[in-house]
Design a protein around this motif. Sequence first.
Motif, mmCIF file in Angstrom:
data_model
loop_
_atom_site.group_PDB
_atom_site.id
_atom_site.type_symbol
_atom_site.label_atom_id
_atom_site.label_comp_id
_atom_site.label_asym_id
_atom_site.label_seq_id
_atom_site.Cartn_x
_atom_site.Cartn_y
_atom_site.Cartn_z
ATOM 1 N N LEU A 1 0.079 -1.237 -0.068
ATOM 2 C CA LEU A 1 0.023 -0.307 -0.098
ATOM 3 C C LEU A 1 0.346 1.415 0.250
ATOM 4 C CD1 LEU A 1 -3.305 -0.694 2.937
ATOM 5 C CD2 LEU A 1 -2.364 -0.735 -0.053
ATOM 6 N N GLN A 2 2.131 1.550 0.255
ATOM 7 C CA GLN A 2 2.823 2.125 0.327
ATOM 8 C C GLN A 2 2.947 3.172 -1.037
ATOM 9 O OE1 GLN A 2 4.958 2.339 3.433
ATOM 10 N NE2 GLN A 2 4.835 4.314 2.631
ATOM 11 N N ASP A 3 3.244 2.618 -1.681
ATOM 12 C CA ASP A 3 2.588 3.360 -2.947
ATOM 13 C C ASP A 3 1.385 3.972 -3.942
ATOM 14 O OD1 ASP A 3 5.383 3.399 -3.447
ATOM 15 O OD2 ASP A 3 5.313 1.340 -5.087
ATOM 16 N N ILE A 4 0.592 4.005 -3.240
ATOM 17 C CA ILE A 4 -1.147 4.207 -2.980
ATOM 18 C C ILE A 4 -1.373 5.409 -2.203
ATOM 19 C CG2 ILE A 4 -3.389 3.497 -2.722
ATOM 20 C CD1 ILE A 4 -2.689 0.600 -3.088
ATOM 21 N N LEU A 5 0.054 5.548 -1.161
ATOM 22 C CA LEU A 5 -0.509 6.851 -0.118
ATOM 23 C C LEU A 5 0.082 7.655 -0.908
ATOM 24 C CD1 LEU A 5 -1.212 8.177 2.843
ATOM 25 C CD2 LEU A 5 0.749 7.497 3.857
ATOM 26 N N LYS A 6 -0.515 9.058 -1.014
ATOM 27 C CA LYS A 6 0.344 9.965 -2.141
ATOM 28 C C LYS A 6 0.550 11.324 -1.509
ATOM 29 C CE LYS A 6 -0.648 7.645 -6.807
ATOM 30 N NZ LYS A 6 0.200 7.013 -7.104
ATOM 31 N N LYS A 7 1.061 11.831 -1.659
ATOM 32 C CA LYS A 7 1.519 13.177 -1.447
ATOM 33 C C LYS A 7 2.537 14.105 -1.970
ATOM 34 C CE LYS A 7 5.751 12.662 1.687
ATOM 35 N NZ LYS A 7 6.528 12.703 2.717
ATOM 36 N N THR A 8 1.671 15.553 -1.911
ATOM 37 C CA THR A 8 2.211 16.134 -3.007
ATOM 38 C C THR A 8 2.802 17.634 -2.101
ATOM 39 O OG1 THR A 8 0.568 17.159 -4.011
ATOM 40 C CG2 THR A 8 1.695 15.304 -4.987
ATOM 41 N N SER A 9 3.673 18.267 -2.754
ATOM 42 C CA SER A 9 3.465 19.816 -1.108
ATOM 43 C C SER A 9 4.319 20.820 -2.588
ATOM 44 C CB SER A 9 4.535 19.792 -0.215
ATOM 45 O OG SER A 9 4.755 20.644 0.026
ATOM 46 N N SER A 10 3.779 21.813 -3.136
ATOM 47 C CA SER A 10 3.799 22.680 -3.739
ATOM 48 C C SER A 10 3.831 24.312 -2.894
ATOM 49 C CB SER A 10 3.842 23.355 -5.183
ATOM 50 O OG SER A 10 4.464 23.260 -5.676
ATOM 51 N N GLY A 11 4.959 25.526 -2.845
ATOM 52 C CA GLY A 11 4.673 26.094 -2.236
ATOM 53 C C GLY A 11 3.579 26.153 -0.566
ATOM 54 N N LYS A 12 2.374 26.847 -1.361
ATOM 55 C CA LYS A 12 1.611 26.969 -0.269
ATOM 56 C C LYS A 12 0.870 26.021 -0.328
ATOM 57 C CE LYS A 12 1.628 31.972 -1.463
ATOM 58 N NZ LYS A 12 0.650 32.889 -1.902
ATOM 59 N N LYS A 13 0.431 24.928 -1.304
ATOM 60 C CA LYS A 13 -0.814 23.800 -1.832
ATOM 61 C C LYS A 13 0.525 22.374 -1.050
ATOM 62 C CE LYS A 13 -2.241 26.004 -4.903
ATOM 63 N NZ LYS A 13 -3.144 25.910 -7.097
ATOM 64 N N GLY A 14 -0.299 21.932 -0.165
ATOM 65 C CA GLY A 14 0.330 20.118 -0.075
ATOM 66 C C GLY A 14 -1.117 20.057 -0.396
ATOM 67 N N SER A 15 -1.333 18.180 -0.371
ATOM 68 C CA SER A 15 -2.330 17.181 -0.352
ATOM 69 C C SER A 15 -1.520 16.066 -0.275
ATOM 70 C CB SER A 15 -3.074 17.328 -2.179
ATOM 71 O OG SER A 15 -2.196 16.833 -2.948
ATOM 72 N N VAL A 16 -3.102 14.943 0.479
ATOM 73 C CA VAL A 16 -2.413 14.044 0.279
ATOM 74 C C VAL A 16 -3.138 12.899 0.061
ATOM 75 C CG1 VAL A 16 -1.909 11.765 2.641
ATOM 76 C CG2 VAL A 16 -0.940 13.988 3.051
ATOM 77 N N SER A 17 -3.366 11.837 -0.274
ATOM 78 C CA SER A 17 -4.778 10.829 -0.924
ATOM 79 C C SER A 17 -4.172 9.703 -0.714
ATOM 80 C CB SER A 17 -5.139 11.139 -2.065
ATOM 81 O OG SER A 17 -3.829 11.064 -3.311
ATOM 82 N N PHE A 18 -5.419 9.247 -0.394
ATOM 83 C CA PHE A 18 -5.528 7.380 -0.729
ATOM 84 C C PHE A 18 -6.167 6.598 -1.244
ATOM 85 C CE2 PHE A 18 -5.958 4.096 2.163
ATOM 86 C CZ PHE A 18 -4.569 2.568 1.920
ATOM 87 N N ARG A 19 -6.798 6.453 -2.170
ATOM 88 C CA ARG A 19 -7.065 5.916 -3.130
ATOM 89 C C ARG A 19 -7.053 3.938 -3.250
ATOM 90 N NH1 ARG A 19 -6.594 10.544 -5.028
ATOM 91 N NH2 ARG A 19 -8.560 11.677 -5.223
ATOM 92 N N PRO A 20 -7.112 2.530 -1.805
ATOM 93 C CA PRO A 20 -7.026 2.071 -2.669
ATOM 94 C C PRO A 20 -8.060 0.829 -3.359
ATOM 95 C CG PRO A 20 -7.416 2.090 -0.194
ATOM 96 C CD PRO A 20 -7.581 3.362 -1.071
ATOM 97 N N THR A 21 -7.839 -0.112 -4.295
ATOM 98 C CA THR A 21 -8.817 -0.681 -4.878
ATOM 99 C C THR A 21 -9.398 -1.707 -4.217
ATOM 100 O OG1 THR A 21 -7.212 -2.412 -5.482
ATOM 101 C CG2 THR A 21 -7.499 -0.658 -7.058
#
Length: 870
Positions: A169-189
């Motif tokens: 599941l490690q690769d399914i937990l995604k995070k991105t961060s750029s400047g003022k914005k950040g996001s974390v998502s998790f969508r397992p099938t």
Amino acid sequence: VNDIEICSMKIESKITSRFARNVITSEAINRGNVHKEVVFDVELPKTAFITNFSMTIDGVTYSGNIKEKEVAKKQYEKAVSQGQTAGLVKASGRKTERFSVSVNIAAASKVIFELTYEELLKRHFGKYEMFIKVKPKQLVRIFEIEVDIFEPQGISDLEAEGTFITNDLQDILKKTSSGKKGSVSFRPTLDQQRMCASCSQSVLDGDLIVKYDVKRTTPDNLQIVNGYFVHFFAPTNLPNLSKNVIFVIDTSGSMSGREIQQTREALLKILDDIKHEDYFNFILFGSEVHTWKETLIKATPENLDEARNFVRSIIADGMTNLHGGLMRGIEMLNAAHEENLVPKRSASIIIMLTDGQPNVGVSNTEEIQTLVKKAIGGKYPLYNLGFGYGVDYNFLEKMALENKGLARRIYPDSDSALQLQGFYDEVSRPMLTDVELNYPENEISDLTKNYFKHFYDGSEIVVAGRFTDQNQNSLTVDVKGEGPDDALSFTTHQDAERTAKAFEEQQYIFGDYIERLWAYLTIEQLLEKRIAATGEEKENLTAEALDLSLKYNFVTPLTSMVVTKPEDLENQAGIADKPTEGRGVFTCVNKYFILMLVFLTIFVLQFPAAVAPSYTSALSPTWYTSVDGDPHFIISVPQKEDAICFNINENPGAVLNLIKDPVTGITVNGELIGDKKANNDSKIQNTYFGKLGITNKHLNLRLTVTPEKITVQNGAEKTGFTWLDSVTLQQEGLTLIINRKKNLVLSMGSGASFVIVLHQVWKKHPLHQDFLGLYTLDSGKLSKQTHGLLGQFFHPIDFTILEIHPGSDPKKPDATMIVKNNELTVTRGWQKDYRKDPKNGTDIPCWFVHNNGAGLIDGVHTDYIVSSLF
């Protein structure tokens, strides 16, 4: 599961300037061909306020309404009068509360649940932390977690981790961060959720934790939106102050064993972290007060080595002279300052640890609070750590808050030493003392707390307020504090136009976030002040917090949310309250007493199949006890949010005393029956209650109940009924309701009320016979002298679980239970509660005490055998 399919579950979180709004949406369909119960069961942080809940069933939406507690109670009682009730929220762990609501929906129907809650994320150890409990309990076709963060200062160090995350599941937990914005998502099938390729169990069971910090080019950040402002203050490049810390440690006999061992372990780790410029000392209190040194001493390597030897020698014995220990520490710290034994520019704190209540010397808690407050005089904070559930937490919290500190519960578990050390780490790096943030008085109203005794490295000060002129768009703030070398002083300025420019990405923002942040922080601080307040001041704080809670739709300790449901299919209305940290037994009794009476009303006015909420309901009666089945006893221990179970194995024909109250004159006895023939394959033969006798000798009343008939004897007069009758009988001192072929409800005089559940089996069954179960409702009406196999548990009982380890059954771990000064081996298991489903029952998790409850019940079980039913 059970023909209920959860089609989707989505958790959406938007964080704007540390303020988080979270929405959990779940969609379920009844795939069966009859109506079924659907349960929406989620856990949320204790620091959050619920703001909204709704259920949409086949296109019709049923919304929760947040009202003042008393108003909600009246609406709730109106729902009760129609035979509907359910508690929705309960504390469920160290960090979480459980929100649980159920609804019956027709075959092929769909229900959509939506829960919204909000919280201000606090900064600890240089990070903000968002905590999401992930536990769908079954495979979900569409499962999504989406966390969007917007911070105008810019995001740094975004982290995401899940306790349930496997390598797959490690690769399914995604995070991105750029400047003022950040996001974390998790969508397992669906397949990725499985424990194994062919498994139907879900691997999703644990915590998802999102951590981040913001970029800090200045010591503070000021934001202005729509007539409100928020001011974040967290300087990072300041040297730490030296500190003067006194550890006041309870060494009474109740701390013996694992607790004192863990305390020694934590103190040794703390000694490794104390800086050489710090000053410290230890004060121990049992029956007597002992000090390590007569004054605070510097943390030189030699002194630290000597301190380690002292800590290793600490033992637990005696009573609890809490007042003596605490006053000795205060006097020592005061003397150190007066005699200049510690640096003038330093931070002083007292940390007290106790697991009990004062019982030597001054033991009146109000008197202790008064004396401690006078002695400290606002000069430094007091931090109170309550070890376990035997403490008077309300007393510890009030005393800490009166002295600019806080209280924290240390949970008795394998990591208690880490909890102690973790708290010390939070306060171990003071950077400033006497921090004051000053705002123009003529421009600002409704300002939150703006003076802080200490500022600790890795934390953050947050102040919010409202402009007197809603059109004002700029603000100047003066900040002052005392550092290790000199005073800190600077001025900051902000205007609404600069804030608006920082907030150009509107899709990340829920518009009134600063206003709601201000309301959240204000309510939080008003409720905190209210704990230590009395009289008119407390009334004013309550009124102010209540008004804001209602205006901004927050479920707080002063409000409740009433959830109504469709009136068909025997649905139950519900009430959601905000739990608070344990306030001790007596408050709990008051909190739950209303619901005991409500349960009685349910039975009297309407008789649905679900005669009462299940055990996992938030507001089940405080001292709910029952005996049912073969026969098994369930004892609720509400301060533990847990239960204890035991069985009684006796021969058919034995009569057991279940309840005996010499004050109210109420006695309940039960006669055992066995199977139609003995089971040669079993060492222990099944027995059940085949006859119950309930007496009120003051009213000369007797009730005999068997699976065939019910007999009421009032003096010489007898009246008989069968289970085929539907009866409401009211006479002097007696109310009896027979709910045809299901249960009966009995109230005698001013004593407790009882529900007797009828269990019917197939008449031609080769072994089993019909039998009865007994459930006690408002046991608080019985006297303190009540005893019996059940009655003794109407009084508060506490226990501690230690050393959980695998048992003979892999699904049922064993543990050591400390209860009534006995050390017992217990097993984690389940017992059946038949209130809601007399046929199949509901599994109640509990700690099972073996050998007929030996060590838990007073005496031995044969002491409760009596000669006859009456």
